[in-house]
Design an enzyme around this catalytic site. Structure first.
Site, mmCIF file in Angstrom:
data_model
loop_
_atom_site.group_PDB
_atom_site.id
_atom_site.type_symbol
_atom_site.label_atom_id
_atom_site.label_comp_id
_atom_site.label_asym_id
_atom_site.label_seq_id
_atom_site.Cartn_x
_atom_site.Cartn_y
_atom_site.Cartn_z
ATOM 1 N N HIS A 35 -4.000 -83.402 45.396
ATOM 2 C CA HIS A 35 -5.120 -84.344 45.507
ATOM 3 C C HIS A 35 -6.454 -83.661 45.189
ATOM 4 O O HIS A 35 -7.353 -84.273 44.617
ATOM 5 C CB HIS A 35 -5.202 -84.920 46.929
ATOM 6 N N LYS A 151 2.467 -85.939 38.325
ATOM 7 C CA LYS A 151 3.661 -85.754 39.164
ATOM 8 C C LYS A 151 4.401 -87.078 39.333
ATOM 9 O O LYS A 151 5.625 -87.129 39.354
ATOM 10 C CB LYS A 151 3.216 -85.188 40.518
ATOM 11 N N GLN A 155 4.801 -93.915 37.728
ATOM 12 C CA GLN A 155 3.668 -94.659 38.277
ATOM 13 C C GLN A 155 2.494 -94.613 37.303
ATOM 14 O O GLN A 155 1.846 -95.625 37.036
ATOM 15 C CB GLN A 155 3.268 -94.056 39.625
HETATM 16 O O1 PAF Z 1 0.349 -92.190 44.374
HETATM 17 C C1 PAF Z 1 -0.009 -92.666 45.473
HETATM 18 O O2 PAF Z 1 -0.486 -91.962 46.370
HETATM 19 C C2 PAF Z 1 0.120 -94.167 45.712
HETATM 20 O O3 PAF Z 1 1.259 -94.680 45.089
HETATM 21 C C3 PAF Z 1 -1.128 -94.958 45.298
HETATM 22 C C4 PAF Z 1 -1.393 -94.860 43.803
HETATM 23 C C5 PAF Z 1 -2.352 -94.440 46.057
HETATM 24 C C6 PAF Z 1 -0.955 -96.438 45.634
HETATM 25 O O4 PAF Z 1 -0.731 -96.630 47.001
#
Ligand code: PAF
Length: 280
Positions: A35, A151, A155
């Site tokens: 993050h 990662k 998504q």
């Molecule tokens: O990758 C994540 O942490 C989650 O899937 C996200 C994109 C914040 C959506 O809840």
């Protein structure tokens, strides 16, 4: 100075005070080095005149029955310190009731066929939940750019596809996977692993490295090399190993570039990882 808001009204007021283009970092909190890389990329994309906004929300819509919604790590105080340190101007940390005031939404985003394969096959409803909350966050925060980690490659591809298909006009910027020194991809779920499980989890990145090293010999060799590593670790329950197109997440691929993706369970913890094969 980082402002933390919890409601959509507070968010609207704080958003109006932000300067320049806004770069959004959507997260579920429990922030780790991966993050921090997203936050740093966002800070750099925002530039001197822009602002970084971070959302911290453990989205119930993307957890299936029997998954880890209740025990998912929640570390808001520590997360806020890290957001401030990395120069975020705004943190939006809503409750589930704030995000879903009418309960489970009746209208959600359908991720289409790409949402039904790989992660989508093993976690039914997952990508519908992800895309629905991401779209809501985009509408609430109104960013120019949003950053997502490579990662979570599927998504990433789906968010990009949603932005294109629904004309959202937001740039989706990728941030490379951050790994610990031994190769384990950073994940909020790594903190569930015992020392023994963590050692077994290293097989995922080892398998991906073995696959990448076989790239010159073609797709079958990539899969065989990765599979051999996974098969050598009986403490791992593999959900899938696949070589797919990075934009459609379908395969098989017979030309570069591709994504070699793996998901496996180590004890009660489910981990995913991937690596680019060929291409830029
Ligand atoms: O990758 C994540 O942490 C989650 O899937 C996200 C994109 C914040 C959506 O809840």
């Amino acid at each position: 100075m980082t402002e933390m808001v919890r409601t959509r009204d507070e968010l609207a007021q704080a958003r109006a005070r932000l300067s320049g283009p806004v770069v959004l970092v959507p997260t579920m909190g429990a922030l780790h080095e991966g993050h921090l890389a997203l936050l740093r990329a966002a800070r750099s994309l925002a530039g001197d005149g822009g602002s970084v906004a971070v959302s911290i929300f453990v989205n119930p819509l993307q957890f299936g029955p029997g998954e880890d919604l209740d025990r998912y790590p929640r570390t808001l105080d520590e997360d806020l310190v890290l957001c401030a340190k990395e120069g975020a101007a705004l943190v939006f940390a809503p409750s589930a009731a704030e995000m879903y005031p009418k309960g489970r939404p009746a209208v959600t985003v359908d991720p289409g066929p790409m949402g039904a394969v790989l992660e989508g096959e093993f976690r039914p409803g997952f990508f519908g939940g992800v895309l629905t909350v991401v779209l809501k966050l985009f509408n609430l925060v109104r960013p120019s750019v949003a950053v997502f980690g490579e990662k979570d490659a599927q998504q990433f591809a789906l968010v990009r596809r949603m932005v294109a298909d629904l004309d959202l006009g937001i740039r989706i910027a990728p941030v490379p996977t951050v790994r610990d020194a031994d190769g384990l991809a950073t994940s909020s779920r790594n903190r569930y692993l015992s020392a023994d499980e963590r050692a077994r989890a290293l097989t995922l990145s080892r398998a991906l490295r073995a696959g990448a090293a076989a790239a010159a010999a073609g797709p079958d060799a990539v899969l065989a090399a990765a599979r051999a590593e996974l098969d050598g670790e009986p403490g791992l329950a593999v959900d899938y190993l696949a070589l797919v197109d990075p934009e459609t997440f379908t395969g098989p691929v017979d030309s570069r570039p591709a994504v070699l993706a793996v998901a496996a369970r180590v004890g009660a913890t489910r981990l995913i990882d991937n690596v680019r094969i060929g291409g830029a």
